[in-house]
Design an enzyme around this catalytic site. Structure first.
Site, PDB file in Angstrom:
ATOM      1  N   ASP A  77       0.512  -1.045   0.053  1.00  0.00           N
ATOM      2  CA  ASP A  77      -0.109   0.025  -0.106  1.00  0.00           C
ATOM      3  C   ASP A  77       0.898   1.569   0.402  1.00  0.00           C
ATOM      4  OD1 ASP A  77       0.935  -0.605   2.634  1.00  0.00           O
ATOM      5  OD2 ASP A  77      -0.871   1.028   3.407  1.00  0.00           O
ATOM      6  N   GLU A 147       0.208  -0.954   6.477  1.00  0.00           N
ATOM      7  CA  GLU A 147       1.441  -0.469   6.875  1.00  0.00           C
ATOM      8  C   GLU A 147       0.945   0.975   7.106  1.00  0.00           C
ATOM      9  OE1 GLU A 147       5.037   0.910   8.423  1.00  0.00           O
ATOM     10  OE2 GLU A 147       3.967   2.282   6.093  1.00  0.00           O
TER      11      GLU A 147
END
Length: 392
Positions: A77, A147
């Site tokens: 991500d 994250e």
């Protein structure tokens, strides 16, 4: 799939072309799944949920069943690109211009993941499709899509899932952009903890013309802010800089100029070393606030939950091995460092020793995030050197 499945640039470009702005996956984990499955890995896609948060897809892949077991961890991500019109090149096109690969996540950290995958696939190709020709050893990838945001349905739960399956790790390399100026200058061997809170001072609202009928919290909170910054939290340690408290906002929510507010709030964050825990810091800060309040000021602290404690991987055989691989390729002797913000290494450290080593972090989260293509090639060589030494 990339035209060359063992080429870090091709893998990175495929990943960058997936607009995986957290919490979206946008096909990024699928790129890795196809590559690793084709190389003989047992690949698992696992989705985790938490009330009030997005469901997050994660990937765990392993080849080999015995020790020693080295894991490469990371996240696919990325943060939003911001004003895409301000980018010189499309943030999600994975284009190369003048030897630089542009794209959101090029540095943080799709580029690092691409290098680790390329290095592992190249290593397997020269070792009979196994970590070691003898059949001993294991290599795994632990990759999350959570994250950059709340980080509750990602690495922390994926590690718990793996442990419940009986997975054990001997060492981990997290490919976050650890280097400051040049590739090979820094290995992160730990991170400071992070603790946030809001200092709240209660007063009595009233008219500014009649201050004796009110109690103004503004000068009181200013005095407490000064008091909390007057004495250091500690002097640092051999591996950590001194802990630091920073106030980030002061708010009264009062648009009027003729009203004394009823309450004042000040937000703060503490980045702390391994001399403290979140709990011990809360006790220390609350004691200092109460001492500064005396019998007059009414104050309290609203603490945010913290899952980011300080940790360090003590220098030793594994850090020496990684440093030797870096120096062999770059000629640089890396500094062992604990600076910077938090990362998923704070979760991994509970399962095995972990170090962070990836690309140069100068453009991460910025407009025109980019990395030299040459750095992708160099990082791949370094990771290959780590694998050669690890399974020697």
């Amino acid at each position: 799939m990339p035209s060359n499945a063992t080429d870090a640039l091709a893998i990175a470009q495929d990943l960058l072309r997936c607009p995986s702005v957290t919490p979206a996956d946008a096909g990024a984990l699928g790129v890795l799944e196809r590559l690793l499955h084709a190389a003989g890995f047992a690949v698992h896609r696992v989705t985790f949920s938490e009330p009030g948060t997005a469901d997050i897809d994660n990937l765990y892949a392993r080849i080999g069943t015995t020790a020693p077991h080295i894991c490469f961890a990371g996240h696919t991500d990325v943060v939003p690109p911001g004003d895409e019109a301000a980018w010189s090149h499309d943030a999600f096109a994975g284009e190369v211009h003048d030897g630089l690969l542009y794209g959101r996540g090029a540095v943080d950290m799709k580029g690092g993941i691409a290098c680790s995958v390329a290095a592992v696939l190249q290593h397997l190709a020269t070792h009979g499709g196994q970590p070691h020709e003898s059949g001993q050893g294991s290599i795994s990838f632990l990759i999350t899509g959570d994250e950059e945001d709340v980080a509750v349905n990602g690495t922390v739960k994926l590690l718990q899932w793996a442990a419940a399956r009986g997975e054990t790790f001997d060492h981990c390399v997290l490919g976050e952009p650890s280097n400051v100026e040049a590739l090979g200058d820094t290995i992160k061997i730990g991170r400071r903890g992070s603790l946030s809170g809001t200092l709240i001072v209660d007063g009595v609202q009233g008219h500014v013309a009649y201050p004796h009928r009110a109690s103004n919290p503004v000068p009181d909170i200013a005095a407490l802010i000064v008091a909390l910054g007057a004495e250091p939290l500690d002097a640092g340690t051999d591996t950590f800089q001194p802990s630091n408290l920073e106030f980030t906002s002061v708010d009264v929510g009062n648009p009027a100029t003729n009203v004394i507010p009823a309450q004042a709030r000040a937000k703060f964050n503490i980045r702390f070393n391994d001399r403290h825990s979140a709990e011990s810091l809360q006790t220390l800060i609350e004691a200092r606030v109460q001492a500064a309040c005396g019998n007059r000021i009414r104050a309290r602290i609203d603490w945010q939950p913290s899952n980011a404690g300080a940790f360090v991987t003590k220098p030793g055989a594994f850090t020496d091995l990684v440093a030797a691989a870096i120096e062999d390729v770059t000629g640089r002797k890396p500094e062992l460092n604990t600076g910077g913000g938090t990362s998923d290494a704070r979760f991994i450290t509970h399962y095995c020793p972990v170090i962070e080593f990836g690309l140069v972090g100068q453009t991460m989260h910025k407009i025109d995030e980019r990395t030299p293509v040459a750095d992708l090639e160099t990082l791949t060589q370094i990771y290959r050197g780590v694998l050669q030494r690890y399974f020697a």
